[in-house]
Design an enzyme around this catalytic site. Structure first.
Site, mmCIF file in Angstrom:
data_model
loop_
_atom_site.group_PDB
_atom_site.id
_atom_site.type_symbol
_atom_site.label_atom_id
_atom_site.label_comp_id
_atom_site.label_asym_id
_atom_site.label_seq_id
_atom_site.Cartn_x
_atom_site.Cartn_y
_atom_site.Cartn_z
ATOM 1 N N HIS A 96 15.997 20.491 -35.604
ATOM 2 C CA HIS A 96 14.652 19.962 -35.335
ATOM 3 C C HIS A 96 13.612 20.998 -35.753
ATOM 4 C CE1 HIS A 96 15.050 16.338 -32.450
ATOM 5 N NE2 HIS A 96 16.091 16.383 -33.266
ATOM 6 N N TYR B 47 7.135 15.640 -25.129
ATOM 7 C CA TYR B 47 6.834 16.047 -23.740
ATOM 8 C C TYR B 47 5.499 15.393 -23.389
ATOM 9 C CZ TYR B 47 10.176 19.951 -24.436
ATOM 10 O OH TYR B 47 11.297 20.712 -24.681
ATOM 11 N N PRO C 104 13.244 23.473 -16.798
ATOM 12 C CA PRO C 104 13.763 23.095 -18.124
ATOM 13 C C PRO C 104 12.681 22.706 -19.139
ATOM 14 C CG PRO C 104 14.369 21.482 -16.463
ATOM 15 C CD PRO C 104 13.715 22.596 -15.745
ATOM 16 N N LYS D 99 14.812 26.679 -22.101
ATOM 17 C CA LYS D 99 15.193 28.094 -22.186
ATOM 18 C C LYS D 99 16.459 28.471 -21.421
ATOM 19 C CE LYS D 99 12.103 29.023 -24.879
ATOM 20 N NZ LYS D 99 12.862 28.601 -26.039
ATOM 21 N N TYR E 92 9.096 28.559 -28.386
ATOM 22 C CA TYR E 92 10.028 27.429 -28.287
ATOM 23 C C TYR E 92 11.303 27.684 -29.086
ATOM 24 C CZ TYR E 92 11.398 22.555 -27.525
ATOM 25 O OH TYR E 92 12.068 21.424 -27.115
#
Ligand code: FAS
Ligand code: PHB
Length: 390
Positions: free
Chosen positions: A72, A201, A293, A297, A385
């Site tokens: 991704h 998100y 979450p 991580k 990220y």
């Protein structure tokens, strides 16, 4: 039994560490409380940073990850109608994450244990650590009602948040840092195609939602729920309805509904125990720290801890270099704290907190406006990220 390293816990941290040590010819044994099937039944992380992928590559256990993992190059922050794409590849000079379930990574590590000579003792009861302050620690446990003992030089506590290793450190030696969140994540796993090719998100007035996946035919979704909620309060249809509202009309139009293969509520907390070493005991992964979450991580911090621990233990046993062990905690914690900050800040940004008022909401809107308009802000999110350097 006598060995060099006794590893407590056969989750990703314990199995990764065991394989890394065996690859360097270091003797070790892994003690796991549960059965292999039980360990594999737990549905957890889904996004791998480069450090986690690189450890599997280094072990030569990445065949399935390479074949089935989904690279991704971006993910999305949704705020009502607005969708902010974070182009992690463009912003980090080509880095990416790989979507591959923790369950599958654990399976790959488990299935290689025999051929790699990694002894894992499952269904070990009453695992207890002894004399970890000294240089001759030992671990006792029982199996099939028979008392057992393992004498070793180092104990690696990879037994998660509720395991015995951290508890073996006398009170007052370490310091705990804790932030508990006033909500949990209800997760649902279903054999339906994802609603979007990248993760979303979402911060909606009704609450948080996350659209993730395990493959092109298996999806993983989350909504945040009050801590008073029970899974039985959330029949599948209610979860799908809530996801459709919170993810917004564009994503909702592509949600395919289906029966839950798994549905559970996980509490969210930020937690760090320092130091991550006490005498002959090293803590790795969730035994030493927990992150919400939101930043994907948790599993990846376990991987970086294990990378540092294996490096130190190889020096320790090969060159009798005691300094390597003494440097482990500071090295691991330096990365842990940065991931704790990122996970906490993204949780703050993307969730509605019951205690928040109009000002806090205005701050969320302002921060999302800033992220939408600033390459610097997006770069900061992107580099966290994909995972900060190890
Ligand atoms: P683990 O908890 O995975 O493994 C510890 C092992 O030790 C377990 O197998 C346990 O059975 C064993 N053990 C415990 N007590 C023992 C004893 N007394 N004797 C012997 N063995 C013992 N991270 C993400 O990045 N993304 C997510 O979406 C995400 N979702 C999560 C959902 C839930 C419900 C939980 C609890 C965690 C989630 N995490 C997520 C974090 C998770 O993936 C962890 O970071 C990861 O499992 C850490 O791996 P370990 O440190 O190996 O700990
Ligand atoms: C998941 O797919 O389980 C997942 C992905 C990203 C997160 C958390 C969970 O931040």
């Amino acid at each position: 039994m006598k060995t060099q390293v006794c590893i407590i816990g056969a989750g990703p941290a314990g199995l990764l560490l065991g394989h890394l040590l065996r690859a360097e010819g270091i003797e070790c044994v892994v003690l796991e409380r549960r059965s292999p099937d039980y360990v594999l039944s737990r549905i957890r992380a889904g996004v791998l940073e480069e450090i986690t992928v690189s450890l599997m590559e280094r072990l030569g256990l990445d065949a399935r990850l390479k074949a089935e993992g989904l690279p991704h190059e971006g993910f999305n922050l949704a705020d009502g109608e607005r969708l902010i794409r974070i182009d992690i590849a463009e912003l980090t000079g080509g880095k990416k994450v790989v979507v591959y379930g923790q369950t599958e990574l654990t399976r790959d590590l488990m299935e290689a244990r025999e051929e790699r000579g990694l002894e894992v003792i499952y269904e070990a009861d009453d695992v207890t650590l002894h004399d970890v302050e000294g240089e001759t620690p030992y671990v006792t446990y029982s199996r099939d009602g028979k008392a057992q003992r393992i004498d070793c030089r180092i104990v690696a506590g990879c037994d998660g948040f509720h395991g015995p290793s951290r508890a073996a450190i006398p009170a007052g030696v370490g310091k705990e840092y804790l932030r508990e969140y006033p909500f949990g994540w209800l997760g649902i796993l279903a054999d339906v195609p994802p609603c979007n090719h990248e993760l979303i998100y979402a911060n909606h007035e009704r609450g948080f939602a996350l659209a993730s996946m395990r493959s092109e035919t298996r999806s993983r979704y989350y909504v945040d729920v009050p801590l008073t909620e029970k899974v039985e309060d959330w029949p599948d249809e209610r979860v799908w309805d809530e996801l459709a509202i919170r993810l917004g009309p564009q994503a909702a139009a592509h949600i395919v509904r289906g029966p839950a293969l798994e549905k559970s509520i996980a509490p969210l907390r930020s937690f760090v125990f320092a130091p991550m070493r006490h005498g002959s005991l090293l803590l790795c992964g969730d035994s030493a720290h927990i992150v919400p979450p939101t930043g994907a991580k948790g599993l990846n911090l376990a991987a970086s801890d294990v990378h540092y621990a294996a490096e130190a233990l190889v020096k320790f046993f090969r060159a009798n270099d005691g300094d390597a062990i003494s440097g482990y905690s500071d090295k691991a914690l330096a990365r842990v704290w940065k991931s704790e900050r990122f996970s906490w800040s993204l949780t703050r940004l993307m969730h509605r907190f019951p205690e928040d008022g109009p000002f806090e909401r205005a701050m969320q809107v302002a921060e999302l406006d800033y992220i939408a308009s600033s390459r610097a802000a997006q770069t900061s999110i992107a580099e966290n990220y994909v995972g900060l350097p190890v």
